[in-house]
Motif scaffolding. Structure first.
Motif, PDB file in Angstrom:
ATOM      1  N   THR A   1      49.991  -4.465  48.599  1.00  0.00           N
ATOM      2  CA  THR A   1      51.182  -3.662  48.847  1.00  0.00           C
ATOM      3  C   THR A   1      52.398  -4.551  49.047  1.00  0.00           C
ATOM      4  OG1 THR A   1      49.815  -1.945  49.846  1.00  0.00           O
ATOM      5  CG2 THR A   1      52.162  -1.884  50.334  1.00  0.00           C
TER       6      THR A   1
ATOM      7  N   TYR B   1      59.963   1.673  49.734  1.00  0.00           N
ATOM      8  CA  TYR B   1      59.710   0.969  50.996  1.00  0.00           C
ATOM      9  C   TYR B   1      60.971   0.939  51.858  1.00  0.00           C
ATOM     10  CZ  TYR B   1      59.028  -2.913  54.215  1.00  0.00           C
ATOM     11  OH  TYR B   1      58.979  -3.694  55.337  1.00  0.00           O
TER      12      TYR B   1
ATOM     13  N   ALA C   1      51.114   1.679  50.653  1.00  0.00           N
ATOM     14  CA  ALA C   1      49.688   1.475  50.373  1.00  0.00           C
ATOM     15  C   ALA C   1      49.005   2.799  50.061  1.00  0.00           C
ATOM     16  CB  ALA C   1      49.018   0.792  51.556  1.00  0.00           C
TER      17      ALA C   1
ATOM     18  N   LEU D   1      49.951   3.853  46.567  1.00  0.00           N
ATOM     19  CA  LEU D   1      49.231   3.043  45.579  1.00  0.00           C
ATOM     20  C   LEU D   1      47.768   3.456  45.481  1.00  0.00           C
ATOM     21  CD1 LEU D   1      50.745  -0.483  46.246  1.00  0.00           C
ATOM     22  CD2 LEU D   1      51.080   0.947  44.224  1.00  0.00           C
TER      23      LEU D   1
END
Length: 65
Positions: free
Chosen positions: A10, A24, A41, A44
């Motif tokens: 990440t 982010y 994370a 993803l």
């Protein structure tokens, strides 16, 4: 060679992919860094599941667009 954890991956995605970095940064402004990294994370991980389920390549626009 050292194994990469999901959080390490990440951090790499945040560093090298502008759309992931933008997501982010938005999360980081509202919360703190730990929450922002965990949110990336999680996104993803969901994208990886979708890729494996549908046998499709990763599309950053679909995941973070």
């Amino acid at each position: 060679m050292q194994d990469l954890t999901p959080v390490d991956m990440t951090h790499m995605a945040v560093r090298y992919e502008p759309k992931v970095k933008a997501f982010y940064d938005r999360k980081y402004q509202k919360k703190n860094g730990i929450v922002a990294i965990r949110a990336v994370a999680h996104k993803l991980a969901r994208a990886a599941y979708y890729m494996l389920k549908n046998n499709e390549p990763f599309d950053v626009d679909k995941a973070f667009g």
